[in-house]
Design a protein around this motif. Structure first.
Motif, PDB file in Angstrom:
ATOM      1  N   GLU A 120      36.098  43.457  37.121  1.00 27.47           N
ATOM      2  CA  GLU A 120      36.072  43.304  38.576  1.00 27.47           C
ATOM      3  C   GLU A 120      34.641  43.180  39.082  1.00 27.47           C
ATOM      4  N   SER A 135      33.484  40.149  41.428  1.00 26.29           N
ATOM      5  CA  SER A 135      32.960  40.399  42.765  1.00 26.29           C
ATOM      6  C   SER A 135      31.557  39.836  42.972  1.00 26.29           C
ATOM      7  N   ARG A 146      34.475  40.237  48.175  1.00 25.83           N
ATOM      8  CA  ARG A 146      35.687  40.664  48.898  1.00 25.83           C
ATOM      9  C   ARG A 146      35.437  40.651  50.391  1.00 25.83           C
TER      10      ARG A 146
END
Length: 238
Positions: free
Chosen positions: A229, A233, A238
């Motif tokens: 993740e 990212s 996000r």
């Protein structure tokens, strides 16, 4: 080639390919009245996959231009983002770029990869047959005429490789949609569908799964999800 010379000046980004270039990026090159400018540039060490605009005495010319004695040539790098016409943007990576292939797949980029060395002719032929951009650090491979499209991978560090390829081609990113093992598409799956791949602890701890439609591999948010993740990212905020 032996004959009258032309003057070739390379952009700074291309100097790593031209060990004979002077500090200014310029180098003399002989002409024979037959060889194309593309051939001359490659003979000096620069794959045409890395060449953008070619200027002769300030005017753009194609790689097929046959240089005349005394011409002054400027070799520019490819524009970024680089547009690849004629097909959806897809990649093919050679045997030395497995980590880069897995990271591209993690981001949802179509990245085929040969885990064994199938040889330069076969790689170039697959690039042409499937209309994929071949990524490699092998300059000789990138000079093969049957290649459909290609790009040199400038760094040896996977983080830098990924950043460079994403900056150069700007592919659409769809994280968590491709199998990092085989490049196949992922779909949501029930626990029952992937039960044969799960240990008892995993079955008790997780309820959300995906499965590769090509190889059948199961995916879930396990111990390494946080590390993956973090990579996602970096490029898909996000």
């Amino acid at each position: 080639m032996n004959g009258p010379e032309i003057h070739v000046e390379f952009a700074p980004e291309l100097l790593l390919f031209v060990p004979r270039a002077r500090p200014t990026g310029s180098t003399p090159a002989a002409t024979d009245g037959v060889s194309t400018l593309g051939h001359v540039v490659e003979s000096l060490g620069v794959p045409l996959t890395e060449v953008g605009t070619l200027l002769v005495d300030g005017r753009p010319v194609p790689p097929g231009h046959v240089p005349a004695p005394g011409e002054s040539v400027t070799v520019r790098p490819v524009d970024r983002p680089q547009r690849v016409p004629g097909a959806p943007l897809r990649f093919l990576l050679d045997v030395h770029l497995g980590t880069l292939a897995r990271r591209l797949r993690l981001l949802g980029v179509d990245a085929a990869y040969e885990s064994t060395d199938i040889g330069d002719p076969a790689l170039a032929a697959r690039s042409a047959a499937e209309r994929r951009v071949l990524l490699s650090r092998d300059r000789g491979l990138l000079r093969r005429r049957e290649l459909w499209a290609g790009a040199f991978v400038y760094s040896t560090r996977p983080d830098d490789q990924l950043t460079d390829i994403l900056n150069r081609f700007a592919p659409a990113l769809h994280p968590w949609t491709r199998c990092t093992a085989c490049n196949g598409p992922l779909r949501e799956a029930t626990k029952e569908e992937v039960a044969d791949q799960l240990e008892s602890g995993t079955q008790r701890s997780y309820d959300v799964f995906a499965r590769c439609e090509s190889c059948g591999r199961a995916y879930w948010r396990g111990a390494h999800h946080g590390q993956l993740e973090a990579i996602v990212s970096t490029y898909v905020p996000r």
